[in-house]
Design a protein around this motif. Structure first.
Motif, PDB file in Angstrom:
ATOM      1  N   GLY A 195       0.787  -1.227   0.000  1.00 34.32           N
ATOM      2  CA  GLY A 195       0.000   0.000   0.000  1.00 34.32           C
ATOM      3  C   GLY A 195       0.816   1.272   0.000  1.00 34.32           C
ATOM      4  O   GLY A 195       0.265   2.372   0.131  1.00 34.32           O
ATOM      5  N   ASP A 196       2.137   1.171  -0.152  1.00 36.81           N
ATOM      6  CA  ASP A 196       2.988   2.357  -0.130  1.00 36.81           C
ATOM      7  C   ASP A 196       2.644   3.310  -1.269  1.00 36.81           C
ATOM      8  O   ASP A 196       2.640   4.531  -1.096  1.00 36.81           O
ATOM      9  CB  ASP A 196       4.458   1.937  -0.221  1.00 36.81           C
ATOM     10  N   CYS A 197       2.341   2.764  -2.435  1.00 38.10           N
ATOM     11  CA  CYS A 197       1.993   3.606  -3.580  1.00 38.10           C
ATOM     12  C   CYS A 197       0.733   4.419  -3.300  1.00 38.10           C
ATOM     13  O   CYS A 197       0.635   5.598  -3.661  1.00 38.10           O
ATOM     14  CB  CYS A 197       1.826   2.762  -4.836  1.00 38.10           C
ATOM     15  N   SER A 198      -0.242   3.790  -2.658  1.00 40.85           N
ATOM     16  CA  SER A 198      -1.479   4.483  -2.308  1.00 40.85           C
ATOM     17  C   SER A 198      -1.235   5.547  -1.247  1.00 40.85           C
ATOM     18  O   SER A 198      -1.809   6.637  -1.298  1.00 40.85           O
ATOM     19  CB  SER A 198      -2.513   3.467  -1.822  1.00 40.85           C
ATOM     20  N   TYR A 199      -0.354   5.228  -0.300  1.00 38.10           N
ATOM     21  CA  TYR A 199      -0.074   6.145   0.812  1.00 38.10           C
ATOM     22  C   TYR A 199       0.577   7.441   0.339  1.00 38.10           C
ATOM     23  O   TYR A 199       0.237   8.527   0.826  1.00 38.10           O
ATOM     24  CB  TYR A 199       0.822   5.449   1.832  1.00 38.10           C
ATOM     25  N   VAL A 200       1.512   7.349  -0.611  1.00 43.41           N
ATOM     26  CA  VAL A 200       2.246   8.544  -1.033  1.00 43.41           C
ATOM     27  C   VAL A 200       1.526   9.323  -2.128  1.00 43.41           C
ATOM     28  O   VAL A 200       1.907  10.460  -2.428  1.00 43.41           O
ATOM     29  CB  VAL A 200       3.667   8.190  -1.524  1.00 43.41           C
ATOM     30  N   CYS A 201       0.491   8.749  -2.728  1.00 46.47           N
ATOM     31  CA  CYS A 201      -0.210   9.431  -3.821  1.00 46.47           C
ATOM     32  C   CYS A 201      -0.817  10.746  -3.340  1.00 46.47           C
ATOM     33  O   CYS A 201      -1.637  10.754  -2.422  1.00 46.47           O
ATOM     34  CB  CYS A 201      -1.312   8.525  -4.386  1.00 46.47           C
ATOM     35  N   GLY A 204      -4.868  10.869  -4.237  1.00 47.87           N
ATOM     36  CA  GLY A 204      -5.774   9.777  -3.920  1.00 47.87           C
ATOM     37  C   GLY A 204      -6.193   8.966  -5.125  1.00 47.87           C
ATOM     38  O   GLY A 204      -7.214   8.267  -5.091  1.00 47.87           O
ATOM     39  N   ALA A 205      -5.399   9.032  -6.197  1.00 50.75           N
ATOM     40  CA  ALA A 205      -5.758   8.317  -7.422  1.00 50.75           C
ATOM     41  C   ALA A 205      -5.611   6.813  -7.277  1.00 50.75           C
ATOM     42  O   ALA A 205      -6.284   6.049  -7.966  1.00 50.75           O
ATOM     43  CB  ALA A 205      -4.891   8.814  -8.588  1.00 50.75           C
ATOM     44  N   ILE A 206      -4.722   6.364  -6.394  1.00 51.73           N
ATOM     45  CA  ILE A 206      -4.523   4.933  -6.165  1.00 51.73           C
ATOM     46  C   ILE A 206      -5.211   4.542  -4.869  1.00 51.73           C
ATOM     47  O   ILE A 206      -4.946   5.120  -3.810  1.00 51.73           O
ATOM     48  CB  ILE A 206      -3.026   4.577  -6.095  1.00 51.73           C
ATOM     49  N   THR A 207      -6.082   3.585  -4.937  1.00 45.18           N
ATOM     50  CA  THR A 207      -6.788   3.095  -3.756  1.00 45.18           C
ATOM     51  C   THR A 207      -6.440   1.624  -3.545  1.00 45.18           C
ATOM     52  O   THR A 207      -5.883   0.971  -4.426  1.00 45.18           O
ATOM     53  CB  THR A 207      -8.305   3.252  -3.913  1.00 45.18           C
ATOM     54  N   MET A 208      -6.770   1.109  -2.376  1.00 45.25           N
ATOM     55  CA  MET A 208      -6.514  -0.303  -2.085  1.00 45.25           C
ATOM     56  C   MET A 208      -7.783  -1.117  -2.331  1.00 45.25           C
ATOM     57  O   MET A 208      -8.865  -0.764  -1.861  1.00 45.25           O
ATOM     58  CB  MET A 208      -6.052  -0.470  -0.638  1.00 45.25           C
ATOM     59  N   PRO A 214      -3.274  -2.703  -4.696  1.00 43.92           N
ATOM     60  CA  PRO A 214      -3.680  -1.374  -5.154  1.00 43.92           C
ATOM     61  C   PRO A 214      -4.521  -1.424  -6.426  1.00 43.92           C
ATOM     62  O   PRO A 214      -4.334  -2.302  -7.269  1.00 43.92           O
ATOM     63  CB  PRO A 214      -2.340  -0.670  -5.425  1.00 43.92           C
ATOM     64  N   VAL A 215      -5.451  -0.490  -6.525  1.00 47.13           N
ATOM     65  CA  VAL A 215      -6.242  -0.323  -7.738  1.00 47.13           C
ATOM     66  C   VAL A 215      -5.674   0.888  -8.472  1.00 47.13           C
ATOM     67  O   VAL A 215      -5.730   2.013  -7.982  1.00 47.13           O
ATOM     68  CB  VAL A 215      -7.732  -0.093  -7.414  1.00 47.13           C
TER      69      VAL A 215
END
Length: 237
Positions: A195-201, A204-208, A214-215
């Motif tokens: 979920g690191d990619c979602s956290y740093v976005c 908010g374009a990347i969600t879990m 990630p989505v």
């Protein structure tokens, strides 16, 4: 004795010292002294209230990339005779620099960048807030329906922090987007679901997803090539 500012409201007088690993420079007419080896943006993170520098693609845990360009400032290294634009997240703080963070030129440049971002991502809250702050009401360009600003933070977090390459930026121009290897939208075994990619976005374009992975945001362009790619991906799964 020289007066140095440690925040927007506090300053101290310090005797000039030699053989100390610090740099002295000026930001918006205030003398600053910071540890050497920092960028201008990093240095000002430790001096709250001094300088007005927005940024969307910066995270202290990841190497700076300079994608959004919102952190651009004016810098002079010839005692104010000439100034040039630099990305403060990439440019090092140097002895004797003069930095300006909120001139009319800078505000005009940032306003143009924000207008482009707002046209691309009109429904993203952080961009709406920046637009309001800089007086951007309605972009002159056609509105898109994206959430991703293509800053690359997610990709760099995956590669630098997690030491994986589960996602990357693919294609160019209007087709550029975040995707898994081989242009797959569904993440494979390389993704550990941290979920690191979602956290740093920043947008908010990347969600879990419900599967713990990630989505990724999908490019929203009604071109036949993109639809063909998506159809091919669906058939292969």
């Amino acid at each position: 004795m020289t007066r140095y500012w440690i925040s927007g409201e506090e300053s101290v007088e310090i005797n000039d010292a030699v053989d100390i690993n610090v740099v002295h420079f000026t930001v918006d007419d205030k003398n600053i002294m910071v540890s050497a080896g920092q960028t201008i943006f990093e240095a000002l993170q430790h001096t709250p209230g001094i300088g007005e520098i927005p940024a969307l693609c910066y995270n202290p845990a990841i190497r700076p990339y300079g994608a959004c360009r919102l952190c651009t400032v004016e810098v002079s290294e010839d005692k104010g005779k000439s100034f040039r634009f630099v990305a403060s997240c990439l440019y090092p703080a140097r002895e004797g620099q003069i930095v300006k963070t909120n001139t009319e030129k800078i505000k005009k440049l940032r306003k143009g960048i924000i207008e482009l971002l707002l046209a691309r991502c009109p429904n993203v809250k952080v961009i709406q807030e920046l637009a309001k702050q800089y007086g951007v009401e309605k972009p002159r360009f056609s509105l898109g329906g994206h959430d991703c600003i293509l800053c690359g933070l997610c990709v760099r977090a995956c590669q630098e922090t997690i030491r994986k390459s589960a996602i990357s930026l693919v294609n160019r121009g209007i087709y550029k987007e975040v995707a898994a290897p081989f242009y797959a939208y569904e993440l494979g075994a390389e993704c550990i679901g941290c979920g690191d990619c979602s956290y740093v976005c920043p947008t908010g374009a990347i969600t879990m997803g419900t599967d713990g992975k990630p989505v990724l945001p999908r490019v929203k362009i009604p071109y036949a090539e993109v639809e063909a790619m998506a159809s091919k991906e669906r058939l292969s799964t």
